[in-house]
Design a protein around this motif. Structure first.
Motif, PDB file in Angstrom:
ATOM      1  N   UNK A   1       0.827  -1.205   0.000  1.00 61.60           N
ATOM      2  CA  UNK A   1       0.000   0.000   0.000  1.00 61.60           C
ATOM      3  C   UNK A   1       0.859   1.251   0.000  1.00 61.60           C
ATOM      4  N   UNK A   2       0.375   2.239  -0.704  1.00 59.56           N
ATOM      5  CA  UNK A   2       1.030   3.550  -0.754  1.00 59.56           C
ATOM      6  C   UNK A   2       0.141   4.500   0.042  1.00 59.56           C
ATOM      7  N   UNK A   3       0.659   5.057   1.118  1.00 52.13           N
ATOM      8  CA  UNK A   3      -0.099   5.993   1.929  1.00 52.13           C
ATOM      9  C   UNK A   3       0.055   7.396   1.359  1.00 52.13           C
ATOM     10  N   UNK A   4      -1.058   8.037   1.074  1.00 55.41           N
ATOM     11  CA  UNK A   4      -1.034   9.369   0.479  1.00 55.41           C
ATOM     12  C   UNK A   4      -2.120  10.239   1.104  1.00 55.41           C
ATOM     13  N   UNK A   5      -1.903  11.534   1.001  1.00 54.35           N
ATOM     14  CA  UNK A   5      -2.952  12.463   1.412  1.00 54.35           C
ATOM     15  C   UNK A   5      -3.965  12.553   0.268  1.00 54.35           C
ATOM     16  N   UNK A   6      -5.120  13.107   0.567  1.00 52.65           N
ATOM     17  CA  UNK A   6      -6.156  13.273  -0.454  1.00 52.65           C
ATOM     18  C   UNK A   6      -5.627  14.148  -1.596  1.00 52.65           C
ATOM     19  N   UNK A   7      -4.853  15.192  -1.257  1.00 52.09           N
ATOM     20  CA  UNK A   7      -4.276  16.087  -2.279  1.00 52.09           C
ATOM     21  C   UNK A   7      -3.390  15.320  -3.257  1.00 52.09           C
ATOM     22  N   UNK A   8      -2.495  14.505  -2.728  1.00 50.80           N
ATOM     23  CA  UNK A   8      -1.583  13.745  -3.584  1.00 50.80           C
ATOM     24  C   UNK A   8      -2.363  12.752  -4.434  1.00 50.80           C
ATOM     25  N   UNK A   9      -3.372  12.113  -3.852  1.00 52.67           N
ATOM     26  CA  UNK A   9      -4.203  11.166  -4.600  1.00 52.67           C
ATOM     27  C   UNK A   9      -4.881  11.868  -5.775  1.00 52.67           C
ATOM     28  N   UNK A  10      -5.421  13.052  -5.525  1.00 55.09           N
ATOM     29  CA  UNK A  10      -6.086  13.809  -6.595  1.00 55.09           C
ATOM     30  C   UNK A  10      -5.095  14.232  -7.678  1.00 55.09           C
ATOM     31  N   UNK A  11      -3.878  14.627  -7.273  1.00 51.46           N
ATOM     32  CA  UNK A  11      -2.847  15.001  -8.249  1.00 51.46           C
ATOM     33  C   UNK A  11      -2.499  13.804  -9.139  1.00 51.46           C
ATOM     34  N   UNK A  12      -2.378  12.626  -8.538  1.00 51.30           N
ATOM     35  CA  UNK A  12      -2.062  11.432  -9.321  1.00 51.30           C
ATOM     36  C   UNK A  12      -3.195  11.117 -10.293  1.00 51.30           C
ATOM     37  N   UNK A  13      -4.432  11.243  -9.839  1.00 52.86           N
ATOM     38  CA  UNK A  13      -5.571  10.979 -10.732  1.00 52.86           C
ATOM     39  C   UNK A  13      -5.609  11.985 -11.879  1.00 52.86           C
ATOM     40  N   UNK A  14      -5.326  13.252 -11.580  1.00 49.29           N
ATOM     41  CA  UNK A  14      -5.288  14.279 -12.638  1.00 49.29           C
ATOM     42  C   UNK A  14      -4.172  13.987 -13.642  1.00 49.29           C
ATOM     43  N   UNK A  15      -2.999  13.589 -13.134  1.00 54.46           N
ATOM     44  CA  UNK A  15      -1.884  13.263 -14.018  1.00 54.46           C
ATOM     45  C   UNK A  15      -2.243  12.078 -14.911  1.00 54.46           C
ATOM     46  N   UNK A  16      -2.874  11.056 -14.343  1.00 49.66           N
ATOM     47  CA  UNK A  16      -3.285   9.889 -15.122  1.00 49.66           C
ATOM     48  C   UNK A  16      -4.303  10.281 -16.186  1.00 49.66           C
TER      49      UNK A  16
ATOM     50  N   UNK B   1      16.182  16.508  14.984  1.00 49.29           N
ATOM     51  CA  UNK B   1      15.597  16.546  13.646  1.00 49.29           C
ATOM     52  C   UNK B   1      14.087  16.403  13.762  1.00 49.29           C
ATOM     53  N   UNK B   2      13.370  17.024  12.841  1.00 48.11           N
ATOM     54  CA  UNK B   2      11.925  16.814  12.754  1.00 48.11           C
ATOM     55  C   UNK B   2      11.624  16.287  11.360  1.00 48.11           C
ATOM     56  N   UNK B   3      10.970  15.139  11.320  1.00 49.38           N
ATOM     57  CA  UNK B   3      10.598  14.512  10.057  1.00 49.38           C
ATOM     58  C   UNK B   3       9.091  14.320  10.020  1.00 49.38           C
ATOM     59  N   UNK B   4       8.530  14.407   8.826  1.00 50.47           N
ATOM     60  CA  UNK B   4       7.145  14.006   8.644  1.00 50.47           C
ATOM     61  C   UNK B   4       7.210  12.665   7.921  1.00 50.47           C
ATOM     62  N   UNK B   5       6.491  11.684   8.438  1.00 48.85           N
ATOM     63  CA  UNK B   5       6.466  10.357   7.837  1.00 48.85           C
ATOM     64  C   UNK B   5       5.378  10.363   6.759  1.00 48.85           C
ATOM     65  N   UNK B   6       5.775  10.081   5.524  1.00 52.58           N
ATOM     66  CA  UNK B   6       4.840  10.136   4.395  1.00 52.58           C
ATOM     67  C   UNK B   6       5.002   8.890   3.523  1.00 52.58           C
ATOM     68  N   UNK B   7       4.127   8.772   2.528  1.00 57.37           N
ATOM     69  CA  UNK B   7       4.256   7.706   1.540  1.00 57.37           C
ATOM     70  C   UNK B   7       5.394   8.030   0.590  1.00 57.37           C
ATOM     71  N   UNK B   8       5.803   7.035  -0.190  1.00 57.22           N
ATOM     72  CA  UNK B   8       6.944   7.225  -1.100  1.00 57.22           C
ATOM     73  C   UNK B   8       6.743   8.362  -2.085  1.00 57.22           C
ATOM     74  N   UNK B   9       5.522   8.555  -2.581  1.00 58.05           N
ATOM     75  CA  UNK B   9       5.250   9.587  -3.586  1.00 58.05           C
ATOM     76  C   UNK B   9       5.480  10.992  -3.040  1.00 58.05           C
ATOM     77  N   UNK B  10       5.375  11.164  -1.730  1.00 60.12           N
ATOM     78  CA  UNK B  10       5.485  12.491  -1.135  1.00 60.12           C
ATOM     79  C   UNK B  10       6.828  12.739  -0.472  1.00 60.12           C
ATOM     80  N   UNK B  11       7.684  11.726  -0.411  1.00 59.08           N
ATOM     81  CA  UNK B  11       8.967  11.855   0.280  1.00 59.08           C
ATOM     82  C   UNK B  11       9.834  12.931  -0.377  1.00 59.08           C
TER      83      UNK B  11
END
Length: 155
Positions: free
Chosen positions: A2-17, A101-111
């Motif tokens: 599974x790829x964890x993404x925010x709604x924004x990233x999911x919508x961007x991927x759908x628009x790109x597709x 250090x401060x990191x935000x844990x994200x899916x691969x597409x948003x890293x």
């Protein structure tokens, strides 16, 4: 996986597709047709180039379709900050260097390390997932074992 993404990233991927299917794919077909009209296909570099570009486009479309199909949308409103999870921001202290250090844990597409966003599937991301404030994550990195103490977890 599974790829964890925010709604924004999911919508961007759908628009790109959608763009690739409705704009880029027809453009690739036109480029092939134009190159084909120029004669002998055996020695037609334009035709070969257009076919190669079309193949790369189709591969990217298939890849993106797979990512979208396996994506899990994570809503920041529902995240429990008692433990490190996808989309949480975690402040850690390197036990050896005492650097914070401060990191935000994200899916691969948003890293994006420059933005402090690390993939949940990276060694550091995997090591921090599930840790609570005060716990120490021992992470095997190419440079050796790194110990991070979790100082804070936020959204």
């Amino acid at each position: 996986m599974s790829e964890y993404v925010t709604k924004e990233t999911f919508e961007k991927m759908r628009e790109e597709l959608q763009r690739m299917k409705t704009v880029d794919r027809p453009a690739a077909a036109r480029a092939i047709a134009e190159a084909r009209e120029k004669g002998d296909l055996k020695e037609n570099a334009e035709y070969d180039s257009a076919k190669e570009a079309q193949g790369m486009l189709e591969a990217r479309i298939k890849q993106l379709e797979g990512i979208i199909a396996n994506s899990k949308i994570v809503d920041p409103e529902t995240i429990d900050t008692s433990r490190v999870a996808v989309l949480t921001k975690v402040t850690v202290v390197n036990m050896a260097t005492k650097k914070t250090f401060t990191y935000q844990i994200v899916g691969e597409k948003e890293a994006n390390l420059k933005e402090g966003k690390i993939s949940a599937s990276s060694p550091i991301g995997k090591g921090l997932l599930g840790k609570a404030i005060g716990e120490v994550a021992e992470i095997q990195a190419p440079a050796g074992m790194i110990k991070f103490k979790v100082e804070n977890i936020t959204i």
